[in-house]
Design a protein around this motif. Structure first.
Motif, PDB file in Angstrom:
ATOM      1  N   THR A 277       0.824  -1.204   0.000  1.00 62.34           N
ATOM      2  CA  THR A 277       0.000   0.000   0.000  1.00 62.34           C
ATOM      3  C   THR A 277       0.863   1.262   0.000  1.00 62.34           C
ATOM      4  OG1 THR A 277      -0.185  -0.144   2.418  1.00 62.34           O
ATOM      5  CG2 THR A 277      -1.998  -1.075   1.112  1.00 62.34           C
ATOM      6  N   ALA A 278       2.029   1.180   0.609  1.00 62.43           N
ATOM      7  CA  ALA A 278       2.939   2.335   0.617  1.00 62.43           C
ATOM      8  C   ALA A 278       3.399   2.650  -0.805  1.00 62.43           C
ATOM      9  CB  ALA A 278       4.140   2.062   1.519  1.00 62.43           C
ATOM     10  N   ASP A 279       3.754   1.600  -1.565  1.00 57.52           N
ATOM     11  CA  ASP A 279       4.185   1.808  -2.952  1.00 57.52           C
ATOM     12  C   ASP A 279       3.016   2.303  -3.807  1.00 57.52           C
ATOM     13  OD1 ASP A 279       6.774   1.092  -2.434  1.00 57.52           O
ATOM     14  OD2 ASP A 279       6.564  -0.971  -3.136  1.00 57.52           O
ATOM     15  N   ALA A 280       1.834   1.756  -3.564  1.00 55.96           N
ATOM     16  CA  ALA A 280       0.660   2.177  -4.332  1.00 55.96           C
ATOM     17  C   ALA A 280       0.347   3.642  -4.076  1.00 55.96           C
ATOM     18  CB  ALA A 280      -0.535   1.306  -3.972  1.00 55.96           C
ATOM     19  N   GLU A 281       0.444   4.056  -2.805  1.00 58.74           N
ATOM     20  CA  GLU A 281       0.190   5.448  -2.462  1.00 58.74           C
ATOM     21  C   GLU A 281       1.195   6.373  -3.143  1.00 58.74           C
ATOM     22  OE1 GLU A 281      -0.649   8.197   1.506  1.00 58.74           O
ATOM     23  OE2 GLU A 281       0.351   6.248   1.715  1.00 58.74           O
ATOM     24  N   ALA A 282       2.474   5.963  -3.149  1.00 60.47           N
ATOM     25  CA  ALA A 282       3.523   6.772  -3.775  1.00 60.47           C
ATOM     26  C   ALA A 282       3.293   6.887  -5.284  1.00 60.47           C
ATOM     27  CB  ALA A 282       4.894   6.164  -3.494  1.00 60.47           C
ATOM     28  N   GLN A 283       2.881   5.793  -5.907  1.00 61.45           N
ATOM     29  CA  GLN A 283       2.662   5.814  -7.349  1.00 61.45           C
ATOM     30  C   GLN A 283       1.452   6.674  -7.715  1.00 61.45           C
ATOM     31  OE1 GLN A 283       2.779   2.045  -9.344  1.00 61.45           O
ATOM     32  NE2 GLN A 283       4.565   1.312  -8.230  1.00 61.45           N
ATOM     33  N   LEU A 284       0.379   6.552  -6.948  1.00 58.97           N
ATOM     34  CA  LEU A 284      -0.807   7.366  -7.216  1.00 58.97           C
ATOM     35  C   LEU A 284      -0.512   8.859  -7.058  1.00 58.97           C
ATOM     36  CD1 LEU A 284      -3.685   5.302  -5.567  1.00 58.97           C
ATOM     37  CD2 LEU A 284      -3.542   5.982  -7.965  1.00 58.97           C
ATOM     38  N   SER A 285       0.360   9.185  -6.122  1.00 58.29           N
ATOM     39  CA  SER A 285       0.671  10.593  -5.866  1.00 58.29           C
ATOM     40  C   SER A 285       1.396  11.250  -7.038  1.00 58.29           C
ATOM     41  CB  SER A 285       1.520  10.731  -4.595  1.00 58.29           C
ATOM     42  OG  SER A 285       2.834  10.223  -4.798  1.00 58.29           O
ATOM     43  N   GLN A 286       1.971  10.441  -7.918  1.00 64.58           N
ATOM     44  CA  GLN A 286       2.723  10.986  -9.051  1.00 64.58           C
ATOM     45  C   GLN A 286       1.849  11.234 -10.279  1.00 64.58           C
ATOM     46  OE1 GLN A 286       6.643   8.988  -9.681  1.00 64.58           O
ATOM     47  NE2 GLN A 286       6.059   7.770  -7.911  1.00 64.58           N
ATOM     48  N   GLY A 287       0.602  10.771 -10.237  1.00 63.77           N
ATOM     49  CA  GLY A 287      -0.298  10.934 -11.367  1.00 63.77           C
ATOM     50  C   GLY A 287      -1.119  12.206 -11.266  1.00 63.77           C
ATOM     51  N   VAL A 288      -1.715  12.600 -12.381  1.00 61.41           N
ATOM     52  CA  VAL A 288      -2.606  13.758 -12.417  1.00 61.41           C
ATOM     53  C   VAL A 288      -3.977  13.254 -12.863  1.00 61.41           C
ATOM     54  CG1 VAL A 288      -3.076  16.016 -13.432  1.00 61.41           C
ATOM     55  CG2 VAL A 288      -0.697  15.299 -13.011  1.00 61.41           C
ATOM     56  N   PHE A 289      -4.918  13.233 -11.924  1.00 63.96           N
ATOM     57  CA  PHE A 289      -6.245  12.681 -12.205  1.00 63.96           C
ATOM     58  C   PHE A 289      -7.281  13.800 -12.186  1.00 63.96           C
ATOM     59  CE2 PHE A 289      -3.732   9.389 -10.054  1.00 63.96           C
ATOM     60  CZ  PHE A 289      -3.722   8.429 -11.060  1.00 63.96           C
ATOM     61  N   LEU A 290      -8.019  13.905 -13.259  1.00 63.29           N
ATOM     62  CA  LEU A 290      -9.046  14.932 -13.376  1.00 63.29           C
ATOM     63  C   LEU A 290     -10.319  14.484 -12.670  1.00 63.29           C
ATOM     64  CD1 LEU A 290      -8.630  15.618 -17.209  1.00 63.29           C
ATOM     65  CD2 LEU A 290      -7.504  16.821 -15.318  1.00 63.29           C
ATOM     66  N   THR A 291     -11.192  15.410 -12.370  1.00 61.13           N
ATOM     67  CA  THR A 291     -12.536  15.048 -11.925  1.00 61.13           C
ATOM     68  C   THR A 291     -13.370  14.770 -13.188  1.00 61.13           C
ATOM     69  OG1 THR A 291     -13.379  17.310 -12.026  1.00 61.13           O
ATOM     70  CG2 THR A 291     -12.306  16.613  -9.961  1.00 61.13           C
ATOM     71  N   PRO A 292     -14.494  14.049 -13.059  1.00 63.09           N
ATOM     72  CA  PRO A 292     -15.343  13.831 -14.241  1.00 63.09           C
ATOM     73  C   PRO A 292     -15.778  15.146 -14.886  1.00 63.09           C
ATOM     74  CG  PRO A 292     -15.995  12.357 -12.469  1.00 63.09           C
ATOM     75  CD  PRO A 292     -14.997  13.306 -11.883  1.00 63.09           C
TER      76      PRO A 292
END
Length: 350
Positions: A277-292
């Motif tokens: 989960t630590a790696d998953a959190e770090a990876q998600l933090s590097q992305g740019v996700f828009l709202t719908p």
């Protein structure tokens, strides 16, 4: 391997599709006829093992819940080039696809029969150019004469070309090698390559012994953004637009969950990628996700009858690839516009 002179032609792409798309798609090739005959309710969805809303939709079975009468098959891919080949081989209904391979796909006299229908994410720090520390390279200009790997016809390939141009280098000034993410890691560990432009999770492995030179967030801010899009086949549009509406709603829910339930999103990504989960959190933090709401805004995808700035981004990408001799000719803005499927937006998100 000599420097790459030009991207693959449509003829070569067709030959590749007929010869072999990938082991995953070959295993599902029998679904092609079944999904288009007799009104059979099946969806074949291509995705990347990469942090995005797609993984939340898959992990939470959001689409299966929305379409309980459908048989839904998820097929993993390594890069956009293989996704393009799969659509040419009529082996997919919906798939994730980078903006650069999409621009390639709609170029030429025989465009791939699909249309962009959603935006999964905007490339950020989760896709980057890294040089092996042992080379002593600290900037992009230092790559002259060096060996670099990336999946050809991918967003990484496009971003690398943009980075080279900004640094005053031509593609012929370096040695470009076409490798998928896992082979890139193996070549890196053997010392066969000096640098690589790739995405997560392989990117994190390279960073352990490498120096990051730039990333897609920086290149995007300089005027050449890349995105992970989602495309749907022309056949599915004609056959089952209601399924596309349900899929969009599921993707929209996933984007909302990324904002409203970060802990649950981390757990879902960790489970899908087989990481902590630590790696998953770090990876998600590097992305740019828009709202719908951002996805369907004028700044991005747009709505039916009024495409957003993505139209310009894809058109500019095609023009840049043509200038770099990666494709034979750039698709016009009108051609790109016809490759947008916006029917039902934004109403379908309500």
């Amino acid at each position: 391997m000599p420097p790459v002179p030009q991207g693959p032609s449509r003829r070569l792409l067709l030959a590749g599709a007929l010869a072999a798309v990938s082991a995953a798609v070959t295993g599902c090739s029998s679904d092609s006829a079944a999904s288009t005959s007799g009104g059979s309710k099946r969806l074949r969805i291509g995705y990347f093992a990469f942090p995005s809303g797609d993984l939340l939709v898959k992990n939470g079975k959001l689409l299966e819940k929305a379409l309980p009468d459908y048989e839904i098959t998820w097929i993993t891919f390594d890069s956009g080039a293989s996704v393009n080949q799969a659509f040419l081989g009529k082996s997919l209904d919906i798939a994730a696809l980078g903006s650069s391979p999409f621009a390639r796909g709609v170029s030429g006299s025989s465009p791939i029969p699909y249309k962009v229908a959603w935006i999964l994410d905007v490339a950020g720090e989760n896709e980057a150019l890294v040089a092996r520390k042992a080379t002593g390279i600290t900037d992009v200009a230092g790559l002259k004469g060096k060996k670099m790997a990336m999946p050809f016809a991918s967003t990484s390939h496009y971003s690398l070309l943009a980075a080279l141009e900004t640094a005053g280098l031509k593609p012929s000034d370096v040695e470009l090698i076409d490798l998928q993410p896992q082979p890139i890691l193996a070549a890196w560990q053997r010392g066969d390559i000096d640098a690589a432009y790739v995405w997560l999770p392989t990117l994190d492995e390279l960073r352990k012994t490498g120096t990051q030179l730039t990333n897609s967030k920086e290149i995007g801010a300089a005027g050449k953004p890349t995105l992970d899009l989602a495309v749907v086949s022309d056949d599915l549009i004609a056959r089952d637009p209601q399924a596309i509406d349900a899929w969009r709603k599921a993707e929209a829910e996933a984007l909302r969950l990324l904002k409203s339930d970060p802990d649950g999103s981390v757990k879902a990504v960790a489970a899908e990628l087989g990481i902590s989960t630590a790696d998953a959190e770090a990876q998600l933090s590097q992305g740019v996700f828009l709202t719908p709401e951002q996805v369907v805004s004028a700044d991005w995808l747009g709505i039916d009858g009024s495409p957003g700035k993505l139209l310009t981004y894809v058109t500019d990408t095609g023009r840049f690839l043509a200038d770099q001799k990666q494709i034979d000719g750039a698709p016009s803005q009108d051609v790109v516009r016809k490759a947008f499927y916006l029917k039902g937006l934004p109403d379908v998100l309500k």
